[in-house]
Design an enzyme around this catalytic site. Sequence first.
Site, mmCIF file in Angstrom:
data_model
loop_
_atom_site.group_PDB
_atom_site.id
_atom_site.type_symbol
_atom_site.label_atom_id
_atom_site.label_comp_id
_atom_site.label_asym_id
_atom_site.label_seq_id
_atom_site.Cartn_x
_atom_site.Cartn_y
_atom_site.Cartn_z
ATOM 1 N N GLN A 100 0.872 -1.207 -0.012
ATOM 2 C CA GLN A 100 0.016 0.007 -0.106
ATOM 3 C C GLN A 100 0.872 1.265 -0.066
ATOM 4 O OE1 GLN A 100 -3.531 -0.818 2.942
ATOM 5 N NE2 GLN A 100 -1.671 -1.900 3.595
ATOM 6 N N VAL A 102 3.914 3.951 -1.442
ATOM 7 C CA VAL A 102 4.077 4.492 -2.806
ATOM 8 C C VAL A 102 5.441 4.927 -2.867
ATOM 9 C CG1 VAL A 102 1.597 5.226 -2.988
ATOM 10 C CG2 VAL A 102 3.386 6.838 -2.007
ATOM 11 N N HIS A 118 -1.328 1.268 -4.455
ATOM 12 C CA HIS A 118 -1.647 2.725 -4.715
ATOM 13 C C HIS A 118 -0.742 3.570 -5.482
ATOM 14 C CE1 HIS A 118 -3.549 2.024 -0.345
ATOM 15 N NE2 HIS A 118 -4.416 1.546 -1.240
ATOM 16 N N CYS A 177 0.538 20.245 -18.155
ATOM 17 C CA CYS A 177 1.305 19.110 -19.046
ATOM 18 C C CYS A 177 2.075 20.013 -20.245
ATOM 19 C CB CYS A 177 0.353 18.069 -19.331
ATOM 20 S SG CYS A 177 0.906 16.985 -20.727
ATOM 21 N N GLY A 217 3.087 -4.181 8.817
ATOM 22 C CA GLY A 217 3.096 -2.907 8.946
ATOM 23 C C GLY A 217 1.923 -2.133 8.573
ATOM 24 N N ASN A 243 2.472 -5.778 13.385
ATOM 25 C CA ASN A 243 2.030 -4.469 13.351
ATOM 26 C C ASN A 243 1.898 -4.028 14.932
ATOM 27 O OD1 ASN A 243 0.774 -2.224 11.749
ATOM 28 N ND2 ASN A 243 -0.809 -2.399 12.943
ATOM 29 N N LEU A 244 2.327 -2.674 14.947
ATOM 30 C CA LEU A 244 2.508 -2.391 16.323
ATOM 31 C C LEU A 244 0.884 -1.583 16.581
ATOM 32 C CD1 LEU A 244 5.774 -0.464 16.492
ATOM 33 C CD2 LEU A 244 4.891 -2.135 17.831
#
Length: 275
Positions: A100, A102, A118, A177, A217, A243-244
């Site tokens: 997930q 980027v 993502h 652009c 995570g 995971n925390l």
Amino acid sequence: MTPPNALRDFVDRHQRLFVLTGAGCSTNSGIPDYRDTDGNWKRTQPVTFQAFMGEELTRQRYWARSLIGWRRFGQARPNDAHHALACLEQIGKCEVLLTQNVDRLHQAAGSKKVIDLHGRLDLVRCMGCERRIQRDEFQHEMGHLNPGWLELDAAVAPDGDADLEGVDFASFVVPACEICGGILKPDVVFFGENVPREFVDAALGHLQKADAMLIAGSSLMVYSGFRFVQAAVRAEIPIAAVNLGRTRADEFLSFKVEDRCEDALAFLLQRADAP
């Protein structure tokens, strides 16, 4: 309570792990996460797709903050969590790594079987003609058009953002652009925007071949990631998580290791080094 070697045993028992990662993999690389240990937002929610596309001032604010934030984000390097998961692929136990994030740090660490659910922040996409350019190139162009902004500094925020406040964003010049004059947007999925169907279908195809799922995570509070847990539950494959804090999938887990990803996955580094 989770047994000390539960994760190691889980990896040993399975041959085709579907790995799903989130922000917790990258925090030790200097990239902040969005949520606390209860899964709640630590800060104001990120800009939405609708606001970015519909409001020029929103685009000016986004890109001005990104101009500052990219200087650190673009220099982030993989940490031991990324290297450990690359080792998982190296020893032949990774069906796919669906991230997930980027930041492309999994690829920088050596993982090849990666789906960027993502998108990727190192590319900028024209919403008109679909042309893509490197973020570094766009950074140079924005700096050229907004030289005074390069002197500003701000605390780093998630996903290349910066906590830049108290300035007049209306003066920031956002390039269009050069081919079609269209709106330029990071090649990532914003909140309120749909994940490309081909990414979802590719990931589900890998899930059908997997014999277990490993979450690393992620609190899975965003449905785009949680849907794959639901699919794994329907397929009746076991799910483990590192995971925390709380995850949206807690009720479906075989077990959870509440530790930092780089620490919980460190045994994989040793595994890859073994003869």
